[in-house]
Design an enzyme around this catalytic site. Sequence first.
Site, PDB file in Angstrom:
ATOM      1  N   THR A 174       0.828  -1.205   0.000  1.00  0.00           N
ATOM      2  CA  THR A 174       0.000   0.000   0.000  1.00  0.00           C
ATOM      3  C   THR A 174       0.866   1.260   0.000  1.00  0.00           C
ATOM      4  OG1 THR A 174      -1.778  -1.184   1.088  1.00  0.00           O
ATOM      5  CG2 THR A 174      -1.816   1.216   1.273  1.00  0.00           C
TER       6      THR A 174
ATOM      7  N   ARG B  74     -12.934  -4.828   1.622  1.00  0.00           N
ATOM      8  CA  ARG B  74     -13.286  -5.752   2.700  1.00  0.00           C
ATOM      9  C   ARG B  74     -13.775  -4.989   3.927  1.00  0.00           C
ATOM     10  NH1 ARG B  74     -10.089  -6.717   6.694  1.00  0.00           N
ATOM     11  NH2 ARG B  74      -8.132  -6.406   5.576  1.00  0.00           N
TER      12      ARG B  74
ATOM     13  N   ARG C 176     -13.676 -13.291   0.043  1.00  0.00           N
ATOM     14  CA  ARG C 176     -12.527 -12.490  -0.392  1.00  0.00           C
ATOM     15  C   ARG C 176     -12.461 -12.410  -1.916  1.00  0.00           C
ATOM     16  NH1 ARG C 176      -7.543 -14.377   1.311  1.00  0.00           N
ATOM     17  NH2 ARG C 176      -8.412 -16.361   2.000  1.00  0.00           N
TER      18      ARG C 176
ATOM     19  N   ARG D 247      -4.196 -16.768  -9.092  1.00  0.00           N
ATOM     20  CA  ARG D 247      -4.850 -15.469  -8.941  1.00  0.00           C
ATOM     21  C   ARG D 247      -4.270 -14.454  -9.929  1.00  0.00           C
ATOM     22  NH1 ARG D 247      -7.924 -12.420  -5.229  1.00  0.00           N
ATOM     23  NH2 ARG D 247      -8.839 -14.459  -4.926  1.00  0.00           N
TER      24      ARG D 247
ATOM     25  N   ARG E 122      -2.130 -14.005  10.258  1.00  0.00           N
ATOM     26  CA  ARG E 122      -2.686 -13.729   8.933  1.00  0.00           C
ATOM     27  C   ARG E 122      -1.601 -13.920   7.858  1.00  0.00           C
ATOM     28  NH1 ARG E 122      -5.242  -7.834   7.309  1.00  0.00           N
ATOM     29  NH2 ARG E 122      -6.454  -8.107   9.229  1.00  0.00           N
TER      30      ARG E 122
ATOM     31  N   TYR F  56      -1.266 -16.796   4.564  1.00  0.00           N
ATOM     32  CA  TYR F  56      -0.961 -16.505   3.162  1.00  0.00           C
ATOM     33  C   TYR F  56       0.327 -17.206   2.745  1.00  0.00           C
ATOM     34  CZ  TYR F  56      -4.247 -12.666   2.256  1.00  0.00           C
ATOM     35  OH  TYR F  56      -5.347 -11.898   2.018  1.00  0.00           O
TER      36      TYR F  56
ATOM     37  N   ARG G  16      10.107  29.965   0.048  1.00  0.00           N
ATOM     38  CA  ARG G  16      10.370  30.936  -1.002  1.00  0.00           C
ATOM     39  C   ARG G  16      11.531  31.804  -0.535  1.00  0.00           C
ATOM     40  NH1 ARG G  16       4.767  33.844  -1.972  1.00  0.00           N
ATOM     41  NH2 ARG G  16       6.053  35.030  -3.442  1.00  0.00           N
ATOM     42  N   HIS G  17      12.140  32.528  -1.441  1.00  0.00           N
ATOM     43  CA  HIS G  17      13.174  33.505  -1.081  1.00  0.00           C
ATOM     44  C   HIS G  17      12.557  34.604  -0.223  1.00  0.00           C
ATOM     45  CE1 HIS G  17      11.200  36.123  -3.943  1.00  0.00           C
ATOM     46  NE2 HIS G  17      11.129  35.064  -4.744  1.00  0.00           N
TER      47      HIS G  17
ATOM     48  N   ASN H 150       9.056  41.864  -5.553  1.00  0.00           N
ATOM     49  CA  ASN H 150       7.851  41.530  -4.784  1.00  0.00           C
ATOM     50  C   ASN H 150       7.145  42.833  -4.397  1.00  0.00           C
ATOM     51  OD1 ASN H 150       9.481  38.834  -2.996  1.00  0.00           O
ATOM     52  ND2 ASN H 150       7.953  38.674  -4.625  1.00  0.00           N
TER      53      ASN H 150
ATOM     54  N   GLY I 160       9.059  37.892 -12.542  1.00  0.00           N
ATOM     55  CA  GLY I 160      10.326  37.280 -12.971  1.00  0.00           C
ATOM     56  C   GLY I 160      11.562  38.077 -12.647  1.00  0.00           C
TER      57      GLY I 160
ATOM     58  N   ARG J 123      18.052  36.202  -5.616  1.00  0.00           N
ATOM     59  CA  ARG J 123      17.179  36.331  -4.445  1.00  0.00           C
ATOM     60  C   ARG J 123      17.119  35.046  -3.616  1.00  0.00           C
ATOM     61  NH1 ARG J 123      14.182  36.452  -9.175  1.00  0.00           N
ATOM     62  NH2 ARG J 123      12.100  35.562  -9.340  1.00  0.00           N
TER      63      ARG J 123
ATOM     64  N   GLU K 163      12.420  30.416 -11.136  1.00  0.00           N
ATOM     65  CA  GLU K 163      10.983  30.707 -11.218  1.00  0.00           C
ATOM     66  C   GLU K 163      10.444  30.438 -12.617  1.00  0.00           C
ATOM     67  OE1 GLU K 163       8.351  30.519 -10.072  1.00  0.00           O
ATOM     68  OE2 GLU K 163       7.586  32.324  -9.102  1.00  0.00           O
TER      69      GLU K 163
ATOM     70  N   HIS L 215      11.089  29.591  -5.585  1.00  0.00           N
ATOM     71  CA  HIS L 215      10.151  30.644  -5.964  1.00  0.00           C
ATOM     72  C   HIS L 215       8.722  30.125  -5.868  1.00  0.00           C
ATOM     73  CE1 HIS L 215      13.685  32.751  -7.605  1.00  0.00           C
ATOM     74  NE2 HIS L 215      14.097  31.511  -7.804  1.00  0.00           N
TER      75      HIS L 215
ATOM     76  N   ARG M 212       5.315  25.752  -5.120  1.00  0.00           N
ATOM     77  CA  ARG M 212       3.977  25.153  -5.278  1.00  0.00           C
ATOM     78  C   ARG M 212       4.061  23.763  -5.883  1.00  0.00           C
ATOM     79  NH1 ARG M 212       0.628  30.414  -7.575  1.00  0.00           N
ATOM     80  NH2 ARG M 212      -0.199  31.004  -5.529  1.00  0.00           N
TER      81      ARG M 212
HETATM   82  N1  LIG Z   1       9.576  -2.007  -0.409  1.00  0.00           N
HETATM   83  C1  LIG Z   1       9.179  -2.232   0.852  1.00  0.00           C
HETATM   84  N2  LIG Z   1       9.465  -3.384   1.471  1.00  0.00           N
HETATM   85  C2  LIG Z   1       9.078  -3.592   2.720  1.00  0.00           C
HETATM   86  N3  LIG Z   1       8.436  -2.697   3.478  1.00  0.00           N
HETATM   87  C3  LIG Z   1       8.137  -1.529   2.922  1.00  0.00           C
HETATM   88  C4  LIG Z   1       8.477  -1.243   1.589  1.00  0.00           C
HETATM   89  N4  LIG Z   1       8.032  -0.019   1.297  1.00  0.00           N
HETATM   90  C5  LIG Z   1       7.435   0.426   2.394  1.00  0.00           C
HETATM   91  N5  LIG Z   1       7.497  -0.467   3.404  1.00  0.00           N
HETATM   92  C6  LIG Z   1       7.004  -0.336   4.778  1.00  0.00           C
HETATM   93  O1  LIG Z   1       5.886  -1.203   4.912  1.00  0.00           O
HETATM   94  C7  LIG Z   1       4.966  -0.649   5.871  1.00  0.00           C
HETATM   95  C8  LIG Z   1       3.609  -0.448   5.266  1.00  0.00           C
HETATM   96  O2  LIG Z   1       3.032  -1.601   5.004  1.00  0.00           O
HETATM   97  P1  LIG Z   1       1.796  -1.564   4.038  1.00  0.00           P
HETATM   98  O3  LIG Z   1       0.571  -1.288   4.797  1.00  0.00           O
HETATM   99  O4  LIG Z   1       2.076  -0.694   2.859  1.00  0.00           O
HETATM  100  O5  LIG Z   1       1.888  -3.091   3.644  1.00  0.00           O
HETATM  101  P2  LIG Z   1       0.932  -3.918   2.719  1.00  0.00           P
HETATM  102  O6  LIG Z   1       1.856  -4.796   1.941  1.00  0.00           O
HETATM  103  O7  LIG Z   1       0.031  -3.022   1.980  1.00  0.00           O
HETATM  104  O8  LIG Z   1       0.139  -4.808   3.763  1.00  0.00           O
HETATM  105  P3  LIG Z   1      -1.361  -5.407   3.649  1.00  0.00           P
HETATM  106  O9  LIG Z   1      -1.260  -6.601   2.742  1.00  0.00           O
HETATM  107  O10 LIG Z   1      -1.671  -5.753   5.048  1.00  0.00           O
HETATM  108  O11 LIG Z   1      -2.216  -4.329   3.098  1.00  0.00           O
HETATM  109  C9  LIG Z   1       5.470   0.698   6.218  1.00  0.00           C
HETATM  110  O12 LIG Z   1       6.085   0.638   7.459  1.00  0.00           O
HETATM  111  C10 LIG Z   1       6.461   1.015   5.121  1.00  0.00           C
HETATM  112  O13 LIG Z   1       7.470   1.877   5.574  1.00  0.00           O
HETATM  113 MG   LIG Z   2      -2.053  -2.811   2.007  1.00  0.00          MG
END
Ligand SMILES: Nc1ncnc2c1ncn2[C@@H]1O[C@H](COP(=O)(O)OP(=O)(O)OP(=O)(O)O)[C@@H](O)[C@H]1O
Ligand SMILES: [Mg+2]
Lengths: 454, 454
Positions: free
Chosen positions: A26, A52, A76, A109, A166, A170, A226-227, A233, A239, A280, A300, A366, A371
């Site tokens: 994630t 879920r 699932r 899968r 969990r 898996y 920013r500067h 200004n 510019g 600046r 800028e 700048h 931004r």
């Molecule tokens: N490439 C990576 N390898 C391992 N851990 C990482 C990586 N990138 C980020 N993280 C760390 O993994 C943690 C976040 O886990 P994350 O929730 O993204 O895992 P997930 O794989 O999505 O788990 P889940 O399957 O439960 O959703 C954070 O602490 C983040 O710093």
């Molecule tokens: Mg995740």
Amino acid sequence: MRAQQPTFNTKKLCIVMVGLPARGKTHIAQCLQRYLNWLGFKTAVFNVGNYRRMMLGGNQPADFFDPENQQGVRARMELAVECMNDMVEWFSNGGLVGIYDATNSTKIRRSMVKTRLENVGVRVLFLESLCTDPNIVEKNIIETKLRSPDYRHADPEEAVSDFKKRIELYNNSSETVEDSENTSYIKIVNVGRQMILNDIQGFAQGKIVSFLLNSHIMARSIYLSRHGESEWNVTGQLGGDPKLTDRGRAYAQCLSKFIDAEFTKKGKELPLVWTSQLQRTRQTVEHIPTMNVRWRALNEIDAGICEGMTYESVADKLPQVARARKHDKLKYRYPGGESYVDVITRLEPVILEVERQRGPVLIVAHNAVIRAIYAYFMGKSQEECPYIDIPLHTVFRLTTRAYGAEEQLFPLEVAHTYQNKTPESCDSSDEQAERANDNTVTQLENGLHDTKIG
Amino acid sequence: MRAQQPTFNTKKLCIVMVGLPARGKTHIAQCLQRYLNWLGFKTAVFNVGNYRRMMLGGNQPADFFDPENQQGVRARMELAVECMNDMVEWFSNGGLVGIYDATNSTKIRRSMVKTRLENVGVRVLFLESLCTDPNIVEKNIIETKLRSPDYRHADPEEAVSDFKKRIELYNNSSETVEDSENTSYIKIVNVGRQMILNDIQGFAQGKIVSFLLNSHIMARSIYLSRHGESEWNVTGQLGGDPKLTDRGRAYAQCLSKFIDAEFTKKGKELPLVWTSQLQRTRQTVEHIPTMNVRWRALNEIDAGICEGMTYESVADKLPQVARARKHDKLKYRYPGGESYVDVITRLEPVILEVERQRGPVLIVAHNAVIRAIYAYFMGKSQEECPYIDIPLHTVFRLTTRAYGAEEQLFPLEVAHTYQNKTPESCDSSDEQAERANDNTVTQLENGLHDTKIG
Ligand SMILES: Nc1ncnc2c1ncn2[C@@H]1O[C@H](COP(=O)(O)OP(=O)(O)OP(=O)(O)O)[C@@H](O)[C@H]1O
Ligand SMILES: [Mg+2]
Ligand SMILES: Nc1ncnc2c1ncn2[C@@H]1O[C@H](COP(=O)(O)OP(=O)(O)OP(=O)(O)O)[C@@H](O)[C@H]1O
Ligand SMILES: [Mg+2]
């Protein structure tokens, strides 16, 4: 899965995440989403875990994830299909890069996912995160899973042990992506220490690899400013390469004191200091006792034929420019100059370089440039970018976290010209009014101004 | 190996090539050298095979490479050490990235090389090319080895069989780079279909990976041209966004006919067409019946405050600018504008994108920009870049080959203003005289002008 899908003409890409729980899927998905959107690729994450939680609630015990539990397996699968359907729908509405965030840890899968996507003309790139180091996984669980809505009301120790269970469930059936699956893939091993790239093709895939190659997960702070107030200004000219005013020079002193308090006084090494090539910004960092790097890419936005003019004179003498820019401030390119999109494009190497750095970085540049950099770190869209409020004489401290950055503002105690006519902040009178207001607040408050998570 | 070496302060890098014969090591080494030098990193290749040919002559039979042949082993070791010594010497004279081109196919050899380099403070990156597909290797032998000085006088079939025997001898003892060697490495498997990156760190290593990721070995042609004669070419003004003259428009017609003859008439698909965002390049391709991509990065060097002036008026009104630029044309940045180095920096994404393309590309841009792109493909140094002669109304066809590109010039049959005062080509009167001469030759000859290997 559904039959008879329309196929898409332009090259759409789905990044399919692969990996056991707590492997950073994630996290990586969010970072890529932020980066690709910032570059202008329409990107969205589709997270099966959120489906879920949304549909079944967040408090499923570990045995819900047991492959022996028929009911859990079916539930699932339905969620995964639902989420996939929504992604395909989103592709058909103009989405360009979809990120399908789920474990996808078995070959069967992955093969289903791939077939479904290829049938609608979407290219598939598997992105697997593998950890062979148990310490990394333990740390990840503590850092993110305890805060997850899945364990909102649970005892931390029980939560960790449930989560490990969990993973174990898996783990038994999980298979790493193999060459025999005949697919493009990226494997990230032990948080990027190793990367395996297979059959990487196309522009977007190249961008994704460069990004992953430069990014890391060590928390650190980026300071943006920013500067200090410049002569232009005050006169409201666009510019150029003006000097700082007395107030601007006072800010340079304050900034140096601020950095001293943040770093030296706390026994930390000074950050890297990056400026543009204009005087600046260089004057603004001149009291900070360290080398600085001057990037042309931090200059800028180039106002082309409008350089040196005020907004009033542009509106007066080049009303078509003022109108066209107001109409599409993001894409409008000053004749002979740049648009915001041009600025974002030229900032890309700076972003990759700042991602690569493991320590803190102070960037003094700048309005339009800050931004764009701020938009990147705080996950703002390109459309929002030209309207982000970046007051003068204020340091933004952005601290990277697992799923984004945390922001703190430090308005330093230096006045600046009240109706500050800084080029990028006053091109619409409504905006100007709003902004003047904001600035007042900023100046009244002292010290810590705001904390948001982006 | 020598004791008591000085260690270097700045971060120097050695890319140590690894792989059996005919795996593209020398090809990759040459490409990287060209790219890194163009970017401004001082880079050189040290090829042990050349030392062998230089010291012992090119006609060593395969059994010279037999690990059982004690004399051969000793002789080859001495050459490797000699070559290494020269590289270390070169590092101590300011070299930044050394490429050590030899098979280095055993762990023990790699460990020696690594220790030696780390002792003098040079970081090591192993770059291994592995082929599991025998067809690739056979093709490589035919394409490069038969032309090698090692087989100058040999019968082709005998040469191939001798070379295969040489590979076999290495093969018996060869070991691929492993994680246990505890080192940064890049493995390229089957000409880039797969890449494995281990412990990649630092700016230069990132550049190397991006480059390798985009490059491939399919031969194809890149066509380069400046825009047709513009109104400001005639008046001698710098920069701006002028239209084409009648002659310039005639060139646009000729260019379209040329492309038609090169592609459509030969039954080939049209090339990709890339221009700058300025109207003189867009007008130059307007008769070519295909879409074109407009890159901001292909715009002419920004002359800042000198835009719109002639060289004479710059010399007259801003003599310090004219002097400083003449003194260091590569690094001199026009006030408010760019230097050649700036142009090279902003062209980097264009170069990576053109490398990534598998088919032909036509790039129509401006003098300074075409110079920089030409310099990249023909392996010219940054120092030479600002002085490369790119005449108007001429197409350069560069065809990529195993160790570099081959060049052909096509001056199309359109006159242009004789003492053409195009901004980038007449900033020194000596140069101007030389160039006028060159142009005359170009205009007198008809059709194929020159063929060089770069
Ligand atoms: N490439 C990576 N390898 C391992 N851990 C990482 C990586 N990138 C980020 N993280 C760390 O993994 C943690 C976040 O886990 P994350 O929730 O993204 O895992 P997930 O794989 O999505 O788990 P889940 O399957 O439960 O959703 C954070 O602490 C983040 O710093
Ligand atoms: Mg995740
Ligand atoms: N990544 C690669 N993998 C395999 N072949 C490649 C690769 N890159 C280039 N080649 C091809 O390899 C051939 C060149 O071989 P080259 O002389 O560079 O091999 P070498 O490894 O240096 O051999 P030697 O050990 O005999 O010097 C060319 O035909 C080139 O196109
Ligand atoms: Mg070689």
